[in-house]
Design an enzyme around this catalytic site. Structure first.
Site, PDB file in Angstrom:
ATOM      1  N   ALA A  43       0.849  -1.195   0.000  1.00  0.00           N
ATOM      2  CA  ALA A  43       0.000   0.000   0.000  1.00  0.00           C
ATOM      3  C   ALA A  43       0.883   1.242   0.000  1.00  0.00           C
ATOM      4  O   ALA A  43       1.999   1.221   0.524  1.00  0.00           O
ATOM      5  CB  ALA A  43      -0.891  -0.009   1.236  1.00  0.00           C
ATOM      6  N   GLU A  69      -0.049  -9.521  -1.427  1.00  0.00           N
ATOM      7  CA  GLU A  69      -1.478  -9.871  -1.423  1.00  0.00           C
ATOM      8  C   GLU A  69      -2.006  -9.976  -2.855  1.00  0.00           C
ATOM      9  O   GLU A  69      -2.812 -10.847  -3.171  1.00  0.00           O
ATOM     10  CB  GLU A  69      -2.294  -8.847  -0.632  1.00  0.00           C
ATOM     11  N   GLY A  72       0.768  -5.383   0.492  1.00  0.00           N
ATOM     12  CA  GLY A  72      -0.321  -5.486  -0.481  1.00  0.00           C
ATOM     13  C   GLY A  72       0.145  -6.020  -1.826  1.00  0.00           C
ATOM     14  O   GLY A  72      -0.637  -6.611  -2.571  1.00  0.00           O
ATOM     15  N   GLU A 116       3.309  -5.623   7.204  1.00  0.00           N
ATOM     16  CA  GLU A 116       2.156  -4.921   7.785  1.00  0.00           C
ATOM     17  C   GLU A 116       2.188  -4.798   9.300  1.00  0.00           C
ATOM     18  O   GLU A 116       1.907  -3.738   9.864  1.00  0.00           O
ATOM     19  CB  GLU A 116       0.845  -5.638   7.390  1.00  0.00           C
TER      20      GLU A 116
HETATM   21  C1  HXC Z   1       4.871   4.663  -0.870  1.00  0.00           C
HETATM   22  C2  HXC Z   1       6.956   3.864  -1.353  1.00  0.00           C
HETATM   23  C3  HXC Z   1       6.611   2.586  -0.845  1.00  0.00           C
HETATM   24  C4  HXC Z   1       5.282   2.417  -0.336  1.00  0.00           C
HETATM   25  C5  HXC Z   1       8.641   2.507  -1.525  1.00  0.00           C
HETATM   26  N1  HXC Z   1       8.214   3.758  -1.770  1.00  0.00           N
HETATM   27  N2  HXC Z   1       7.689   1.774  -0.955  1.00  0.00           N
HETATM   28  N3  HXC Z   1       6.089   4.882  -1.365  1.00  0.00           N
HETATM   29  N4  HXC Z   1       4.468   3.487  -0.363  1.00  0.00           N
HETATM   30  N5  HXC Z   1       4.844   1.238   0.119  1.00  0.00           N
HETATM   31  C6  HXC Z   1       8.952   4.866  -2.354  1.00  0.00           C
HETATM   32  C7  HXC Z   1       9.937   5.476  -1.378  1.00  0.00           C
HETATM   33  O1  HXC Z   1       9.282   6.394  -0.528  1.00  0.00           O
HETATM   34  C8  HXC Z   1      10.900   6.157  -2.291  1.00  0.00           C
HETATM   35  O2  HXC Z   1      10.353   7.341  -2.827  1.00  0.00           O
HETATM   36  C9  HXC Z   1      10.988   5.160  -3.453  1.00  0.00           C
HETATM   37  O3  HXC Z   1       9.792   4.378  -3.405  1.00  0.00           O
HETATM   38  C10 HXC Z   1      12.182   4.233  -3.325  1.00  0.00           C
HETATM   39  O4  HXC Z   1      12.139   3.642  -2.049  1.00  0.00           O
HETATM   40  P1  HXC Z   1      13.354   3.651  -1.023  1.00  0.00           P
HETATM   41  O5  HXC Z   1      12.813   3.405   0.334  1.00  0.00           O
HETATM   42  O6  HXC Z   1      14.172   4.906  -1.207  1.00  0.00           O
HETATM   43  O7  HXC Z   1      14.219   2.429  -1.547  1.00  0.00           O
HETATM   44  P2  HXC Z   1      15.034   1.351  -0.680  1.00  0.00           P
HETATM   45  O8  HXC Z   1      15.829   2.054   0.387  1.00  0.00           O
HETATM   46  O9  HXC Z   1      15.751   0.502  -1.652  1.00  0.00           O
HETATM   47  O10 HXC Z   1      13.928   0.482   0.074  1.00  0.00           O
HETATM   48  C11 HXC Z   1      12.978  -0.239  -0.686  1.00  0.00           C
HETATM   49  C12 HXC Z   1      11.883  -0.812   0.272  1.00  0.00           C
HETATM   50  C13 HXC Z   1      11.346   0.340   1.148  1.00  0.00           C
HETATM   51  C14 HXC Z   1      12.487  -1.905   1.149  1.00  0.00           C
HETATM   52  C15 HXC Z   1      10.801  -1.427  -0.611  1.00  0.00           C
HETATM   53  O11 HXC Z   1      10.948   1.436   0.299  1.00  0.00           O
HETATM   54  C16 HXC Z   1      10.185  -0.063   1.981  1.00  0.00           C
HETATM   55  O12 HXC Z   1      10.316  -0.661   3.035  1.00  0.00           O
HETATM   56  N6  HXC Z   1       8.993   0.351   1.563  1.00  0.00           N
HETATM   57  C17 HXC Z   1       7.774   0.107   2.319  1.00  0.00           C
HETATM   58  C18 HXC Z   1       7.312  -1.309   2.146  1.00  0.00           C
HETATM   59  C19 HXC Z   1       6.126  -1.624   3.019  1.00  0.00           C
HETATM   60  O13 HXC Z   1       6.180  -1.493   4.258  1.00  0.00           O
HETATM   61  N7  HXC Z   1       5.025  -2.019   2.412  1.00  0.00           N
HETATM   62  C20 HXC Z   1       3.816  -2.442   3.108  1.00  0.00           C
HETATM   63  C21 HXC Z   1       2.821  -1.299   3.175  1.00  0.00           C
HETATM   64  S1  HXC Z   1       1.457  -1.809   4.134  1.00  0.00           S
HETATM   65  P3  HXC Z   1      11.013   8.782  -2.587  1.00  0.00           P
HETATM   66  O14 HXC Z   1      10.101   9.707  -3.311  1.00  0.00           O
HETATM   67  O15 HXC Z   1      11.055   8.970  -1.125  1.00  0.00           O
HETATM   68  O16 HXC Z   1      12.368   8.637  -3.222  1.00  0.00           O
HETATM   69  C22 HXC Z   1       0.501  -2.686   3.106  1.00  0.00           C
HETATM   70  C23 HXC Z   1      -0.856  -3.052   3.642  1.00  0.00           C
HETATM   71  C24 HXC Z   1      -1.751  -3.621   2.573  1.00  0.00           C
HETATM   72  O17 HXC Z   1       0.838  -3.030   2.019  1.00  0.00           O
HETATM   73  C25 HXC Z   1      -3.177  -3.517   2.983  1.00  0.00           C
HETATM   74  C26 HXC Z   1      -4.144  -4.035   1.928  1.00  0.00           C
HETATM   75  C27 HXC Z   1      -3.847  -3.661   0.542  1.00  0.00           C
END
Ligand code: HXC
Length: 269
Positions: free
Chosen positions: A75, A123, A120, A143
């Site tokens: 997400a 998912e 997600g 999550e």
């Molecule tokens: C918004 C995201 C994102 C996310 C990455 N980006 N994941 N933006 N939402 N989920 C963006 C970053 O902000 C950044 O943008 C760019 O993508 C590159 O990411 P970095 O973090 O700079 O890269 P890196 O250091 O290589 O790390 C990659 C990563 C990390 C490990 C994937 O970004 C990360 O942990 N992302 C979050 C993953 C996560 O927790 N997902 C679950 C969400 S909860 P900028 O503009 O800052 O450069 C979920 C619930 C689902 O999914 C519910 C039902 C659908």
């Protein structure tokens, strides 16, 4: 790939649908945000899946992510806010369940996974029928660490694929696994070198597309129902669908082609 564009009316175009012969390729196209799921994705992805599923020329649907870094990083965390009242949020999720378009697709849906496949994103992948991953990809459910749990049917589907113990371990620890481990535990059924992912996915999709479409559809239906119903009910459905297939032209064509030592021509009738 260039990344998402914006329509005249200001709508961000985040999903691309391209038909290559009998295979529809649907691309999550927000590479700058790791193809994370924002409201535009929740809006446009179901429509693309439904369009592909109802297109008579399409036999197989592929979901993939644009850019080099991710299938989908879950997400869009930047859209997370406390401003939506809980009851409104709950009603939106229940009545506009975007993931259901994948759940309900009649045609096989293949997830072509590369890079990060998290939250997600995973998912979405477990809602697909077949998962093929590039070596070097990383899969996991972060999550719980974000004060959440999976919210799009991820947990029930995931545990059916990998089993209860493994699902508990991965979801409660939030630890990510590599593609090779995902393959070992059956979360993905095939691995490809990262520069060969598209080729491998195309090969699998074309193989399925070459088979009698009604058999493919009914096999998918009975496998899915076999998970969710008791043995007798699922076996009865299998028997009914088997009997229906006995009435098809494609069944006669397959037998004729075998006898005549030629390639069959299936029509889906
Ligand atoms: C918004 C995201 C994102 C996310 C990455 N980006 N994941 N933006 N939402 N989920 C963006 C970053 O902000 C950044 O943008 C760019 O993508 C590159 O990411 P970095 O973090 O700079 O890269 P890196 O250091 O290589 O790390 C990659 C990563 C990390 C490990 C994937 O970004 C990360 O942990 N992302 C979050 C993953 C996560 O927790 N997902 C679950 C969400 S909860 P900028 O503009 O800052 O450069 C979920 C619930 C689902 O999914 C519910 C039902 C659908």
């Amino acid at each position: 790939m260039a990344g998402s564009s914006t329509d005249k009316d200001g709508t961000e175009q985040v999903i691309m649908l391209e038909r290559r012969g009998r295979v529809a390729w649907i691309t999550l196209n927000r590479p700058d945000a790791m193809n994370s799921i924002n409201n535009a994705v929740r809006d446009q992805l179901p429509k693309a899946v439904r369009d592909a599923d109802s297109d008579p020329e399409v036999r197989v649907i592929v979901l993939r992510g644009a850019g080099p870094r991710a299938f989908c990083a879950g997400a869009d965390i930047k859209e997370f806010s406390a401003s939506v009242p809980a009851i409104q949020r709950r009603q939106t999720l229940v009545h506009d369940a975007w993931i259901e378009a994948i759940d309900r697709a009649r045609k096989p849906v293949i997830a072509a996974i590369h890079g990060f496949c998290l939250g997600g994103g995973l998912e979405i992948a477990v809602a697909c029928d077949i998962r093929i991953a590039a070596r070097g990809s990383t899969l996991g459910f972060p999550e719980v660490g974000l004060g959440l749990i999976t919210g799009a049917g991820g947990a029930p589907k995931f545990l059916r694929i990998v089993g209860l113990g493994r699902a508990m371990d991965m979801m409660l620890t939030t630890e990510r696994i590599a593609a090779e481990e995902a393959h070992r535990i059956g979360l993905v059924s095939r691995l490809a070198d990262s520069d060969k992912l598209e080729e491998e996915v195309t090969k699998v999709a074309e193989k399925i597309a070459s088979l009698p479409p009604l058999s493919v559809e009914f096999a998918k239906e009975v496998i899915k129902k076999g998970f969710d119903s008791d043995l007798a009910t699922a076996s009865r459905l299998e028997g009914d669908l088997f009997a229906l297939l006995l009435t098809t032209n494609d069944r006669l064509e397959a037998a004729a082609a075998f006898k005549e030592k030629r390639s069959p021509k299936f029509t889906g009738s």
